[in-house]
Design an enzyme around this catalytic site. Structure first.
Site, PDB file in Angstrom:
ATOM      1  N   ASP A   1      -9.289  -6.703  -8.879  1.00 48.13           N
ATOM      2  CA  ASP A   1      -8.331  -6.629  -9.562  1.00 48.13           C
ATOM      3  C   ASP A   1      -6.961  -7.419  -8.857  1.00 48.13           C
ATOM      4  OD1 ASP A   1      -7.511  -8.170 -12.092  1.00 48.13           O
ATOM      5  OD2 ASP A   1      -6.067  -6.880 -12.223  1.00 48.13           O
TER       6      ASP A   1
ATOM      7  N   ALA B   1      -6.134  -7.079  -5.781  1.00 49.39           N
ATOM      8  CA  ALA B   1      -6.232  -7.955  -4.618  1.00 49.39           C
ATOM      9  C   ALA B   1      -5.721  -9.689  -5.128  1.00 49.39           C
ATOM     10  CB  ALA B   1      -7.866  -7.819  -4.228  1.00 49.39           C
TER      11      ALA B   1
ATOM     12  N   ARG C   1     -17.282  -1.699   0.575  1.00 43.04           N
ATOM     13  CA  ARG C   1     -18.511  -0.961   0.425  1.00 43.04           C
ATOM     14  C   ARG C   1     -18.978  -2.282   0.550  1.00 43.04           C
ATOM     15  NH1 ARG C   1     -19.031   4.496   0.526  1.00 43.04           N
ATOM     16  NH2 ARG C   1     -21.317   3.959  -0.274  1.00 43.04           N
TER      17      ARG C   1
ATOM     18  N   HIS D   1       4.746  -0.521  -7.648  1.00 38.23           N
ATOM     19  CA  HIS D   1       5.184  -1.500  -7.956  1.00 38.23           C
ATOM     20  C   HIS D   1       7.045  -2.212  -9.073  1.00 38.23           C
ATOM     21  CE1 HIS D   1       2.901  -2.154 -11.869  1.00 38.23           C
ATOM     22  NE2 HIS D   1       3.552  -2.683 -11.577  1.00 38.23           N
TER      23      HIS D   1
ATOM     24  N   LYS E   1      10.601  -4.673  -8.341  1.00 35.45           N
ATOM     25  CA  LYS E   1      11.296  -5.338  -9.255  1.00 35.45           C
ATOM     26  C   LYS E   1      12.530  -5.644  -9.241  1.00 35.45           C
ATOM     27  CE  LYS E   1       8.069  -4.468 -13.128  1.00 35.45           C
ATOM     28  NZ  LYS E   1       7.138  -6.413 -12.519  1.00 35.45           N
TER      29      LYS E   1
ATOM     30  N   ASP F   1      -1.418   7.655 -15.107  1.00 34.11           N
ATOM     31  CA  ASP F   1      -0.831   6.449 -14.458  1.00 34.11           C
ATOM     32  C   ASP F   1       0.817   6.298 -14.584  1.00 34.11           C
ATOM     33  OD1 ASP F   1      -1.345   4.000 -13.819  1.00 34.11           O
ATOM     34  OD2 ASP F   1      -1.636   3.386 -16.185  1.00 34.11           O
TER      35      ASP F   1
ATOM     36  N   HIS G   1       5.753   5.409 -12.765  1.00 32.32           N
ATOM     37  CA  HIS G   1       6.835   3.660 -12.644  1.00 32.32           C
ATOM     38  C   HIS G   1       7.856   5.039 -13.859  1.00 32.32           C
ATOM     39  CE1 HIS G   1       3.618   2.083 -11.517  1.00 32.32           C
ATOM     40  NE2 HIS G   1       2.952   1.324 -12.243  1.00 32.32           N
TER      41      HIS G   1
ATOM     42  N   LYS H   1      -0.589   0.994 -24.347  1.00 36.88           N
ATOM     43  CA  LYS H   1      -1.581   0.451 -24.901  1.00 36.88           C
ATOM     44  C   LYS H   1      -1.303  -0.310 -26.689  1.00 36.88           C
ATOM     45  CE  LYS H   1      -2.476   0.392 -20.282  1.00 36.88           C
ATOM     46  NZ  LYS H   1      -2.429  -1.028 -19.468  1.00 36.88           N
TER      47      LYS H   1
END
Length: 454
Positions: A15, A17, A44, A167, A171, A224, A229, A315
């Site tokens: 996803d 990429a 793979r 990432h 920004k 995560d 982050h 979330k």
């Protein structure tokens, strides 16, 4: 940027990429910022012919330009056990580009369990030679695994050739924190505990797990988001002025901040899980994995002693935002009649794709009374020349610029801070979808509350 590159994308059928890497590379190509490049996707399982692979990652607005760009894209099957065909494809691409001055960029977007075997394959096949290595998070799952991964990586690559990508740091708005602080004489003198009462770093998301149950169940939101982050954003907000604005100086100052963070108080860490998470496909019926985290952190140094740093992310929350708020201390004497709404002066940095800086101030209310009302000064910035985070970071990795990447020292220090919480996690509280998290997290911010609705 003049040196031609062979870019090898591990996990090229994934996803990330499709959503970020290939569109970003294409935009850089259209803007004339990308060097001459050959792109080899690998994994793979074969997605079919090269043409089928190109079609599967093509952006909707590609047209003839994409066809021209995509002619330099192919897919080669590889694994940690067999990289010979990939090594041959890289050698062929380098020969096509002209030989010895060609650089390699190896982008490793694979599960944490696969990273060390893949590093061994890169070493044994010679692919690690003349290469920069980009690693996607998570960088391990705890301190022990992070140290093991770092040892494997640095046993094959030099520290200067390793780029741990976060990432958020790519920004434009995050980089603008440095400009705001260090290019404005108004800001740096007040960027300390004498003037700042609290800092909030708030990254809620409206979306749920979006079919990523396996990742969430194995990783959780704390690993995560907090250990990567949000602590990295804290580092940018809190660092001391570097001697020069380069990679080494910035990493040194961030490392000092992370060393000064007080061990996290379990009573000031809140875990949550949104109602309905256990009903998601692939989630255990009794899962206590956290989809929400809020913490209070303290930096025990001269600049920030006594200032709470409140970090929150989760979330299925009330909005998707990336907001940093600095709340300023009240004047020592109340001189004006009446009140505004009790809200203090706050400097707010919105780190979205349309970045905004705003400052809440008080002015006189029109009329005969010498009373106050609240106003907000707001500045939007960015524009067509702005680079998306992955675009900026891909260019920097090719150029060998570590400024916006994460160092080995930072990774290991942040795991030192996070390990005790993972070893003895707090209870997981339920919260409703579309809310701002469990009540225990709302209470964490005290009487003032969170800047974002709550």
């Amino acid at each position: 940027m003049t040196s031609p590159h062979v870019l090898v994308l591990f996990g090229a059928s994934g996803d990330l990429a499709k959503r970020k890497l290939f569109p970003g590379l294409f935009r850089l190509h259209r803007a004339g910022l990308l060097p001459e490049v050959r792109i080899i996707g690998t994994g793979r399982h074969s997605p079919g012919s090269d043409e089928e692979f190109r079609s599967s990652v093509a952006p909707e607005d590609g047209g003839e330009e994409w066809a021209e760009f995509a002619s330099g894209i192919r897919f080669v099957v590889s694994s940690a056990d067999d990289g010979d065909d990939l090594a041959a494809a890289v050698a062929e691409a380098e020969k096509d580009l002209g030989g010895d001055d060609v650089r390699r960029l190896l982008y490793l977007s694979v599960p944490p369990s696969a990273m060390e075997p893949m590093i061994a394959m890169l070493d044994s096949t010679g692919l690690a030679e003349r290469a920069h290595l980009v690693l996607e998070k998570p960088f391990g799952s705890d301190l022990a695994s992070a140290k093991a991964l770092n040892a494997a990586v640095l046993g094959t690559f030099g520290e200067d050739d390793v780029f741990r990508i976060d990432h958020f740091l790519g920004k434009e708005a995050v980089q603008n924190i440095l400009a705001l602080r260090f290019a404005n004489g108004l800001m740096e003198p007040i960027w300390n505990a004498q003037h700042v009462a609290y800092v909030q770093i708030d990254v809620p998301e409206e979306i749920g797990i979006e079919g990523r149950a396996s990742f969430m169940e194995s990783t959780g939101t704390f690993r995560d988001m907090i250990s990567t982050h949000l602590f990295q954003l804290l580092g940018f907000v809190a660092l001391e002025p570097p001697v020069v604005l380069d990679a080494d100086a910035l990493h040194e100052e961030k490392a000092k901040v992370f060393r000064a963070i007080r061990p996290l108080d379990p009573e000031r860490v809140v875990f949550g899980q949104y109602a309905g998470y256990r009903d998601e496909e692939g989630v255990d019926d009794d899962s206590d994995v956290e989809t929400f985290v809020a913490i209070e952190a303290h930096i025990d140094n001269w600049r920030w002693k006594g200032v709470p740093f409140l970090l929150r992310t989760g979330k299925s929350m009330g909005a998707t935002r990336r907001t940093i708020t600095l709340g300023f201390r009240e004047p020592p004497l109340a001189m004006f009649a009446g009140e505004t709404d009790g809200a203090p002066n706050e400097l707010v940095l919105e780190l979205t794709d349309e970045p905004r800086i705003s400052l809440d101030i008080r002015t006189k209310t029109p009329g005969p009374e010498l009373a106050l009302e609240a106003h907000t000064l707001s500045l939007r910035f960015g524009g067509e020349d702005s680079l998306e985070a992955y675009e900026k970071l891909l260019l920097d990795a090719m150029a060998g610029d570590h400024t916006l990447f994460t160092s080995t020292r930072e990774v290991e220090r942040l795991w030192e801070l996070c390990d005790p919480v993972l070893a003895d996690p707090p209870p997981v509280h339920r919260y409703e979808q579309g809310s701002w998290g469990p009540q225990e997290a709302l209470d964490l911010a005290g009487e003032r509350g969170w800047r974002l609705p709550g």
